[in-house]
Design an enzyme around this catalytic site. Structure first.
Site, short mmCIF file in Angstrom:
data_model
loop_
_atom_site.label_atom_id
_atom_site.label_comp_id
_atom_site.label_asym_id
_atom_site.label_seq_id
_atom_site.Cartn_x
_atom_site.Cartn_y
_atom_site.Cartn_z
N ASN A 86 27.75 50.27 9.20
CA ASN A 86 26.92 50.80 8.12
C ASN A 86 27.81 51.03 6.90
O ASN A 86 28.89 51.60 7.03
CB ASN A 86 26.27 52.12 8.56
CG ASN A 86 25.28 51.92 9.70
OD1 ASN A 86 24.56 50.93 9.73
ND2 ASN A 86 25.25 52.85 10.64
N GLY A 92 22.95 53.26 5.51
CA GLY A 92 22.83 54.11 6.71
C GLY A 92 24.12 54.78 7.12
O GLY A 92 24.21 55.39 8.20
N HIS A 99 34.12 52.61 10.23
CA HIS A 99 34.06 52.47 11.68
C HIS A 99 33.07 51.38 12.05
O HIS A 99 32.16 51.08 11.28
CB HIS A 99 33.63 53.80 12.34
CG HIS A 99 32.36 54.36 11.78
ND1 HIS A 99 32.32 55.05 10.59
CD2 HIS A 99 31.08 54.31 12.23
CE1 HIS A 99 31.07 55.41 10.34
NE2 HIS A 99 30.29 54.97 11.32
N HIS A 101 30.38 50.28 15.09
CA HIS A 101 29.64 50.70 16.28
C HIS A 101 29.64 49.54 17.28
O HIS A 101 29.44 48.39 16.89
CB HIS A 101 28.18 51.00 15.94
CG HIS A 101 27.98 52.13 14.99
ND1 HIS A 101 27.50 53.36 15.39
CD2 HIS A 101 28.17 52.24 13.66
CE1 HIS A 101 27.40 54.16 14.34
NE2 HIS A 101 27.81 53.50 13.27
#
Ligand code: 5GP
Ligand code: ZN
Length: 111
Positions: A86, A92, A99, A101
């Site tokens: 994001n 978002g 990072h 996900h």
């Protein structure tokens, strides 16, 4: 380290995490609020706000994180996985330390 950054605090052990991997450049830990049966985050130790803040000097770090997603997914026994980055509030992003996900299994948002 950025003083008010949650992920910098995790990198420095100030906030605990369920860590699955660490080396000199990155740390990986389970998401506190998982969106899938398995949901972990791979976080460069360097405080970079987002993918949009990355420059040429971060190229190898970004490549490392992607290859690590596959390595860690295999180690976790995942048959398949979804990766997500994001970027920015409109993308978002809630934690402004870059990072990626890694999610697998269960019902997670399709995108
Ligand atoms: P973003 O929306 O910025 O891409 O995702 C941030 C993620 O970090 C969210 O999935 C959220 O659940 C996770 N998160 C936020 N704070 C913590 C924390 O203190 N520990 C862990 N393990 N995950 C966190
Ligand atoms: Zn940070």
């Amino acid at each position: 380290m950025s003083v008010d950054c949650i992920f910098c605090k995790i990198v420095n052990g100030i906030i605990p995490s369920k860590k699955i991997y660490e080396d000199e450049d990155v740390i990986a830990f389970h998401d506190i609020n998982p969106s899938a049966s398995v949901h972990f985050l791979i976080v460069p130790k360097l405080h970079i706000e987002s993918l949009a803040s990355c420059e040429t000097q971060h190229q190898s770090l970004l490549g490392k994180v992607l290859l690590l997603a596959t390595k860690l997914a295999k180690e976790q026994g995942l048959a398949g996985f979804k990766t997500l980055i994001n970027t920015g509030a409109d993308g978002g992003q809630e934690v402004f330390h870059i990072h990626i996900h890694v999610m697998s299994g269960g019902k997670f948002p399709k995108a």
